[in-house]
Design an enzyme around this catalytic site. Sequence first.
Site, PDB file in Angstrom:
ATOM      1  N   ARG A 183     153.042 -69.831 135.495  1.00  0.00           N
ATOM      2  CA  ARG A 183     152.936 -71.599 135.028  1.00  0.00           C
ATOM      3  C   ARG A 183     154.211 -71.908 134.313  1.00  0.00           C
ATOM      4  O   ARG A 183     154.555 -73.233 134.342  1.00  0.00           O
ATOM      5  CB  ARG A 183     151.786 -71.840 134.178  1.00  0.00           C
ATOM      6  CG  ARG A 183     150.617 -71.702 134.930  1.00  0.00           C
ATOM      7  CD  ARG A 183     149.253 -72.089 134.191  1.00  0.00           C
ATOM      8  NE  ARG A 183     148.731 -71.296 133.089  1.00  0.00           N
ATOM      9  CZ  ARG A 183     148.148 -70.325 133.321  1.00  0.00           C
ATOM     10  NH1 ARG A 183     147.928 -69.710 134.458  1.00  0.00           N
ATOM     11  NH2 ARG A 183     148.010 -69.373 132.324  1.00  0.00           N
ATOM     12  N   TYR A 225     156.038 -75.568 134.975  1.00  0.00           N
ATOM     13  CA  TYR A 225     156.147 -76.344 133.881  1.00  0.00           C
ATOM     14  C   TYR A 225     157.713 -77.009 134.046  1.00  0.00           C
ATOM     15  O   TYR A 225     158.052 -77.959 133.619  1.00  0.00           O
ATOM     16  CB  TYR A 225     155.943 -75.730 132.458  1.00  0.00           C
ATOM     17  CG  TYR A 225     154.690 -75.471 132.269  1.00  0.00           C
ATOM     18  CD1 TYR A 225     153.473 -76.005 132.883  1.00  0.00           C
ATOM     19  CD2 TYR A 225     154.241 -74.331 131.500  1.00  0.00           C
ATOM     20  CE1 TYR A 225     152.136 -75.684 132.621  1.00  0.00           C
ATOM     21  CE2 TYR A 225     153.014 -73.950 131.181  1.00  0.00           C
ATOM     22  CZ  TYR A 225     151.901 -74.567 131.965  1.00  0.00           C
ATOM     23  OH  TYR A 225     150.574 -74.272 131.607  1.00  0.00           O
ATOM     24  N   TYR A 246     146.150 -85.813 130.152  1.00  0.00           N
ATOM     25  CA  TYR A 246     144.620 -85.624 129.913  1.00  0.00           C
ATOM     26  C   TYR A 246     144.594 -85.576 128.361  1.00  0.00           C
ATOM     27  O   TYR A 246     145.387 -84.507 127.708  1.00  0.00           O
ATOM     28  CB  TYR A 246     143.879 -84.677 130.677  1.00  0.00           C
ATOM     29  CG  TYR A 246     142.545 -84.179 130.300  1.00  0.00           C
ATOM     30  CD1 TYR A 246     141.613 -85.029 130.378  1.00  0.00           C
ATOM     31  CD2 TYR A 246     142.381 -83.171 129.485  1.00  0.00           C
ATOM     32  CE1 TYR A 246     140.188 -84.505 130.252  1.00  0.00           C
ATOM     33  CE2 TYR A 246     140.975 -82.528 129.251  1.00  0.00           C
ATOM     34  CZ  TYR A 246     139.836 -83.225 129.317  1.00  0.00           C
ATOM     35  OH  TYR A 246     138.825 -83.042 129.152  1.00  0.00           O
TER      36      TYR A 246
END
Length: 276
Positions: A80, A84, A106
């Site tokens: 990840r 990113y 979110y």
Amino acid sequence: MQINTQSQDNDNKAGRLVCVGTGIQLAGQISPISQSYIETADVVFSLVTDGFSTRWLNELNDDVRSLQTFYAKEGEIKSRRQSYDEMVEAILSQVAAGKLVVCAFYGHPGVFACVSHMAIKQAKQLGYKASMLPGISAEACLWADINVDPGNVGFQSLEATQFLLYNHVINPYSYLLLWQIALAGEHTLTQFSTTEAKLNTLVEHLQQWYSLSHEVIIYEAANVAFQQPRVETITLAELPTADLNAISTLVVPPVAQLTLNQQILTKLNITAAEIG
């Protein structure tokens, strides 16, 4: 509501970055100024959790680009951290093109959302104006949904894997929030779930302060108005086999009521009766 999208500083560079929060529940928890930025942006990058939110954003702006595409595809092993970095690169490429770029995240754009912090930091280093606007976070929803005022006894808020890997000292007389419990112990950033063995290790670690029979709460905020939040009470012993999702948070209530610090009361010339 319309906003002035022109830079107010003395930078010569035209590009600008604004990171906003969409809140937890679709459309109803976003601030008017954040929505206005989305509507007036040249490009909107989104990182939201459901298709409803994606469709809603597409109704607000004609150029919405999902950052989800940078995550590992099915069957692919990809850190990840790499995802990113790629997200930030895509965001900054549009800022460098002189555009008003809005990133819609979110919940709160600065809470468990490292991409926003990375993009803002790098944009500023390159001489562009960059800022963040708050959104309603899962934590804000949590206190409302479990009907607790954290100001009464205080709370600690930790990411579950960080709690395991570092020497945190817990105060068992306040609330403990462990975020991303479904990833507890997953340090590689390549997996999207943990294992029962790692959750057992977490339970063993928590036993320094809590008994196996201590009741804890698995919490998940409702994403849309017609849903109900998940507020499920289990014992600590049941955690390793509990049904956990990416948005699950572990809430550990206090083991007992607060006790007064008699030494400090004496120094302040306060009696226990005055505290009530």
